[in-house]
Write a protein that holds these residues in place. Structure first.
Motif, mmCIF file in Angstrom:
data_model
loop_
_atom_site.group_PDB
_atom_site.id
_atom_site.type_symbol
_atom_site.label_atom_id
_atom_site.label_comp_id
_atom_site.label_asym_id
_atom_site.label_seq_id
_atom_site.Cartn_x
_atom_site.Cartn_y
_atom_site.Cartn_z
ATOM 1 N N MET A 1 4.880 10.817 -10.435
ATOM 2 C CA MET A 1 5.487 10.226 -9.249
ATOM 3 C C MET A 1 5.049 8.759 -9.131
ATOM 4 S SD MET A 1 5.347 11.910 -5.549
ATOM 5 C CE MET A 1 5.715 11.035 -4.113
ATOM 6 N N ALA A 2 5.999 7.850 -9.164
ATOM 7 C CA ALA A 2 5.693 6.429 -9.118
ATOM 8 C C ALA A 2 5.405 5.985 -7.688
ATOM 9 C CB ALA A 2 6.855 5.630 -9.679
ATOM 10 N N ARG A 3 4.369 5.157 -7.545
ATOM 11 C CA ARG A 3 4.038 4.611 -6.221
ATOM 12 C C ARG A 3 4.822 3.326 -6.009
ATOM 13 N NH1 ARG A 3 -2.246 4.056 -5.364
ATOM 14 N NH2 ARG A 3 -1.460 3.208 -3.428
ATOM 15 N N LYS A 4 5.410 3.192 -4.829
ATOM 16 C CA LYS A 4 6.134 1.969 -4.503
ATOM 17 C C LYS A 4 5.202 1.016 -3.780
ATOM 18 C CE LYS A 4 10.709 3.944 -4.237
ATOM 19 N NZ LYS A 4 11.929 4.095 -3.452
ATOM 20 N N LYS A 5 5.370 -0.258 -4.090
ATOM 21 C CA LYS A 5 4.555 -1.265 -3.431
ATOM 22 C C LYS A 5 5.136 -1.594 -2.060
ATOM 23 C CE LYS A 5 2.878 -3.476 -7.572
ATOM 24 N NZ LYS A 5 2.724 -4.738 -8.288
ATOM 25 N N ALA B 1 3.258 -6.495 1.760
ATOM 26 C CA ALA B 1 2.037 -6.869 1.047
ATOM 27 C C ALA B 1 2.374 -7.741 -0.155
ATOM 28 C CB ALA B 1 1.290 -5.615 0.607
ATOM 29 N N VAL B 2 3.462 -7.420 -0.839
ATOM 30 C CA VAL B 2 3.894 -8.229 -1.986
ATOM 31 C C VAL B 2 4.209 -9.653 -1.539
ATOM 32 C CG1 VAL B 2 5.710 -8.506 -3.723
ATOM 33 C CG2 VAL B 2 4.716 -6.255 -3.308
#
Length: 61
Positions: free
Chosen positions: A1-5, A9-10
């Motif tokens: 499961m990929a974590r989204k940024k 914060a970006v």
């Protein structure tokens, strides 16, 4: 499961990161900038010499 940024914060990271180096350099005296650059060159040369010792004097890498 990929974590989204977190997009907020970006965005904040881009704001601070993009101007940090320029602002820091502007606050340094020419002598301080020169000393930092000299240390960087010495570190690169030390790394190069270390690599040359690992491979021997006649290796072409």
């Amino acid at each position: 499961m990929a974590r989204k940024k977190n997009p907020n914060a970006v965005a904040l990271g881009k704001l601070g990161g993009s101007k940090g180096g320029k602002i820091r350099a502007a606050k340094l005296t020419p002598g301080e900038r020169s000393e930092i650059a000299r240390k960087a060159v010495l570190a690169r040369w030390a790394k190069s010499r270390e690599k040359a010792r690992e491979h021997g004097p006649h290796d072409e890498t």
